[in-house]
Scaffold this active site. Structure first.
Site, mmCIF file in Angstrom:
data_model
loop_
_atom_site.group_PDB
_atom_site.id
_atom_site.type_symbol
_atom_site.label_atom_id
_atom_site.label_comp_id
_atom_site.label_asym_id
_atom_site.label_seq_id
_atom_site.Cartn_x
_atom_site.Cartn_y
_atom_site.Cartn_z
ATOM 1 N N LYS A 184 -2.096 -3.704 -17.007
ATOM 2 C CA LYS A 184 -2.112 -2.421 -17.447
ATOM 3 C C LYS A 184 -1.027 -1.894 -17.543
ATOM 4 O O LYS A 184 -0.701 -1.080 -18.626
ATOM 5 C CB LYS A 184 -3.073 -1.648 -16.502
ATOM 6 C CG LYS A 184 -3.674 -0.354 -17.051
ATOM 7 C CD LYS A 184 -4.648 0.481 -15.983
ATOM 8 C CE LYS A 184 -5.140 1.755 -16.808
ATOM 9 N NZ LYS A 184 -6.328 2.244 -15.969
ATOM 10 N N PHE A 227 -8.778 -3.161 -6.916
ATOM 11 C CA PHE A 227 -10.146 -3.056 -7.442
ATOM 12 C C PHE A 227 -10.228 -3.739 -8.858
ATOM 13 O O PHE A 227 -9.141 -3.656 -9.595
ATOM 14 C CB PHE A 227 -10.266 -1.620 -7.579
ATOM 15 C CG PHE A 227 -11.609 -1.346 -8.338
ATOM 16 C CD1 PHE A 227 -12.625 -1.592 -7.806
ATOM 17 C CD2 PHE A 227 -11.644 -0.643 -9.608
ATOM 18 C CE1 PHE A 227 -13.986 -1.346 -8.249
ATOM 19 C CE2 PHE A 227 -12.896 -0.402 -10.388
ATOM 20 C CZ PHE A 227 -13.940 -0.731 -9.603
ATOM 21 N N GLN A 228 -10.954 -4.584 -9.065
ATOM 22 C CA GLN A 228 -11.333 -5.320 -10.121
ATOM 23 C C GLN A 228 -10.198 -6.242 -10.515
ATOM 24 O O GLN A 228 -9.895 -6.423 -11.454
ATOM 25 C CB GLN A 228 -11.670 -4.442 -11.263
ATOM 26 C CG GLN A 228 -12.830 -3.787 -11.252
ATOM 27 C CD GLN A 228 -13.608 -3.232 -12.502
ATOM 28 O OE1 GLN A 228 -12.942 -2.539 -13.311
ATOM 29 N NE2 GLN A 228 -14.953 -2.724 -12.631
ATOM 30 N N GLU A 260 -20.090 -9.195 -21.630
ATOM 31 C CA GLU A 260 -19.014 -9.926 -21.984
ATOM 32 C C GLU A 260 -19.167 -11.494 -22.636
ATOM 33 O O GLU A 260 -18.485 -11.947 -23.183
ATOM 34 C CB GLU A 260 -17.893 -10.016 -21.129
ATOM 35 C CG GLU A 260 -17.204 -8.418 -20.804
ATOM 36 C CD GLU A 260 -17.876 -7.545 -20.037
ATOM 37 O OE1 GLU A 260 -19.167 -8.100 -19.357
ATOM 38 O OE2 GLU A 260 -17.538 -6.630 -19.584
#
Ligand SMILES: Cc1ncc(C[n+]2csc(CCOP(=O)(O)OP(=O)(O)O)c2C)c(N)n1
Length: 569
Positions: A161, A111-112, A49
């Site tokens: 999300k 998570f993440q 990235e």
């Protein structure tokens, strides 16, 4: 029509004129990647990235548009950070889009999950966390406006999300964006312009300092008109190179830590400095207390925060540098400054003796030879993207840029690993340009994985690795300031020719000056990407050098003649 947040995102980008984005997928950005399949926007899959943010940066610097990078949450987002900081310090407009964990998990160490708006707060012009689908269209519009208006810079939009997955009927606005407290349109007042013109008329030893702002504002032609009228010589910052033609009779060359000696002397002797679109960075001024003490300063700058930050301005002309020069032009009269130019030319005379190009050829290959020959063979017309280190300075000294936006380099942050990915963005912004990557053996290895992106995208680049077997610029500091104790600077590299070949690209090796021309010509004539491993003199140094914290005129000069020097060391 009902749309998902992910679909709205791509439509919002399309409405901003985006044609290409650079990114890497992952869990929190998967809805957006799914919707990408139905968008006309081209996506370049990077290998890391960091490459995405540098590619977007190179694209933006060359196209003048906003560059777009995209990544997932957590490690994807944090990998963007170096590229964002690079863009921030060089005022490059980027919009970085990151996926974020769903809003119900925010703050739970999911998570993440990384607080990427927190992480990037000091290195973005502005950033957003979007948790509602209804905010996506407006936020993207605002992000582009902030990135490109006023002093440009990177903006990050973090979208959860669930906001990408939710649906709504989007509302598209054509109204001009207005944000409370943000006024990017500033103009110099008539009183300040008149005061500046008076200083210019009175000056006997004036120098123009041309910076990145000239290039970014497309003010090069106006600057030329101003110089042709006033007869004032121009010194350029590293990022200002190309903003004024290097081969113009009134171009002095680069100033600063590795600037030409006569340029730094001229600045120190000047009675007036006219700074166009530059910010008196420490690499440019040397020790502030001793910087151009006898000169009045006119500071033409877009960002009010830069005025009086490092150097006190006698007159500040706040606004777009193009508008400022346009407004000043009718207020100044035609001059030639002959005695002052003679004084500068005399200093240039003695300095030129130490120019490596004038030394007898003894069979050794110096990096400066490579840069000079590259300039000669490409007739100075290539678009050069450099990495950071000695080679970057040699490029600035020996590749004479006559046109703006033909040199892409990380100035403010000095980011190693910048060149290869930035060149990919530059090539996509200007496919007709002959693009050369100039990188050191150290920096090249930091983002060499992007060779794979070049192969996948079938791009034609030319890559010159200036391979000296050291982290050269740090080695040089160790040579000058740490008694030659080479701590962690000798560098072993892979076989770069084989590395290119492993990616399906061509590789060449050059070990003597006689081979430079044919290798460069071969690279130019080859339709695919060619990497040339230039094995140069290992312990050469960049001269002149103003030691950090020293006065601008206290330069370490190349001992003359160079042949003896190299043997002495
Ligand atoms: C990411 C990053 N890490 C460390 C540095 C510090 N640094 C500046 S120049 C340099 C050496 C560069 O070596 P190389 O890429 O081989 O180029 P050369 O100076 O030899 O031309 C280093 C380590 C940096 N600028 N950027």
């Amino acid at each position: 029509m009902m749309r998902t947040g992910a679909q709205i995102l791509w439509e919002a980008l399309r409405r901003e004129g985006v044609e290409v984005v650079f990114g890497y997928p992952g869990g929190a950005i998967m809805p957006a990647y799914d919707a990408l399949l139905d968008s006309p926007i081209r996506h370049v899959l990077v290998r890391h990235e960091q490459g995405a943010s540098h590619m977007a940066d190179g694209y933006a610097r060359v196209s003048g548009k906003v560059g777009v990078a995209i990544a997932t949450s957590g490690p994807g987002a944090t990998n963007l950070v170096t590229g964002i900081a690079t863009a921030m310090l060089d005022s490059v407009p980027l919009v970085c889009i990151t996926g974020q964990v769903s809003s119900k998990f925010l703050g739970s160490d999911a998570f993440q999950e990384t607080d990427i708006t927190g992480v990037t707060l000091p290195i973005t012009k502005h950033n957003y966390l979007v948790t509602r689908v209804d905010d996506i269209a407006r936020t993207i519009r605002e992000a582009f406006y902030v990135a490109r208006s006023g002093r440009p810079g990177p903006v990050l939009v973090d979208i959860t999300k669930d906001a990408q997955q939710a649906t709504t009927v989007p509302v598209w606005s054509d109204e001009p964006v207005r944000m409370r407290g943000y006024r990017p349109e500033l103009h110099a007042s008539e009183g300040d312009l008149a005061q500046a013109a008076e200083l210019i008329e009175r000056a006997k030893r004036p120098v123009i300092l041309a910076g990145h702002g000239v290039v970014k504002a497309d003010a090069d032609m106006l600057l030329r008109a101003f110089v042709d009228k006033t007869g004032i010589p121009v010194a350029s910052t590293l990022l200002g190179l190309g903003g004024f033609p290097a081969t113009h009779r009134l171009s002095l060359g680069m100033m600063g830590m590795h600037g030409e000696a006569w340029v730094n002397h001229a600045i120190q002797e000047a009675d007036l400095l006219i700074a166009f679109g530059m910010r008196f960075d420490d690499r440019v001024t040397g020790k502030l207390e001793t910087f151009a003490v006898n000169a009045k300063k006119i500071h033409c700058e877009l960002d009010p925060a830069e005025i009086n930050k490092n150097v006190r301005a006698d007159v500040a002309l706040i606004g777009d540098v193009k508008d400022t020069i346009e407004a000043l032009l009718p207020l100044v009269s035609r001059r030639d400054h002959a005695p002052w130019l003679t004084w500068i030319a005399e200093h240039k005379g003695s300095a030129a003796v130490r120019d490596i190009q004038t030394m007898p050829h003894d069979g050794r290959l110096f990096a400066a030879h490579v840069m000079h020959d590259l300039w000669r063979i490409t007739k100075g017309r290539a678009l050069v993207v450099t990495d950071v280190g000695q080679h970057q300075m040699w490029e600035a000294q020996y590749y004479k840029h006559d046109h703006p936006k033909k040199l892409v380099t990380s100035g403010g942050l000095g980011t190693m690993g910048f060149a290869l990915p930035a060149a990919i963005g530059a090539k996509l912004a200007s496919p007709g340009d002959e693009v050369w990557v100039v990188a050191g053996d150290g920096g090249f290895q930091m983002t060499a994985c992007e060779l794979s992106t070049i192969a996948q995208e079938n791009l034609k680049l030319n890559i010159a690795i200036i391979n000296n077997g050291y982290l050269g610029m740090v080695r040089q500091w160790q040579q000058f300031f740490y008694d030659g104790r080479y701590s962690a600077t000798p560098l072993r590299s892979p076989d770069f020719v084989k590395l290119a070949e492993a990616h399906g690209l061509a590789g060449l090796r050059v070990t003597s000056r006689e081979q430079v021309e044919s290798a460069v010509e071969r690279a130019r004539a080859t339709s695919g990407t060619v990497l040339i491993d230039f094995r140069v003199e290992q312990e050469d140094a960049v001269y002149p050098m103003v030691p950090a914290g020293a006065a601008l005129h206290d330069m370490i000069r190349r001992p003359s003649p160079i042949v003896e020097t190299a043997e002495d060391e």
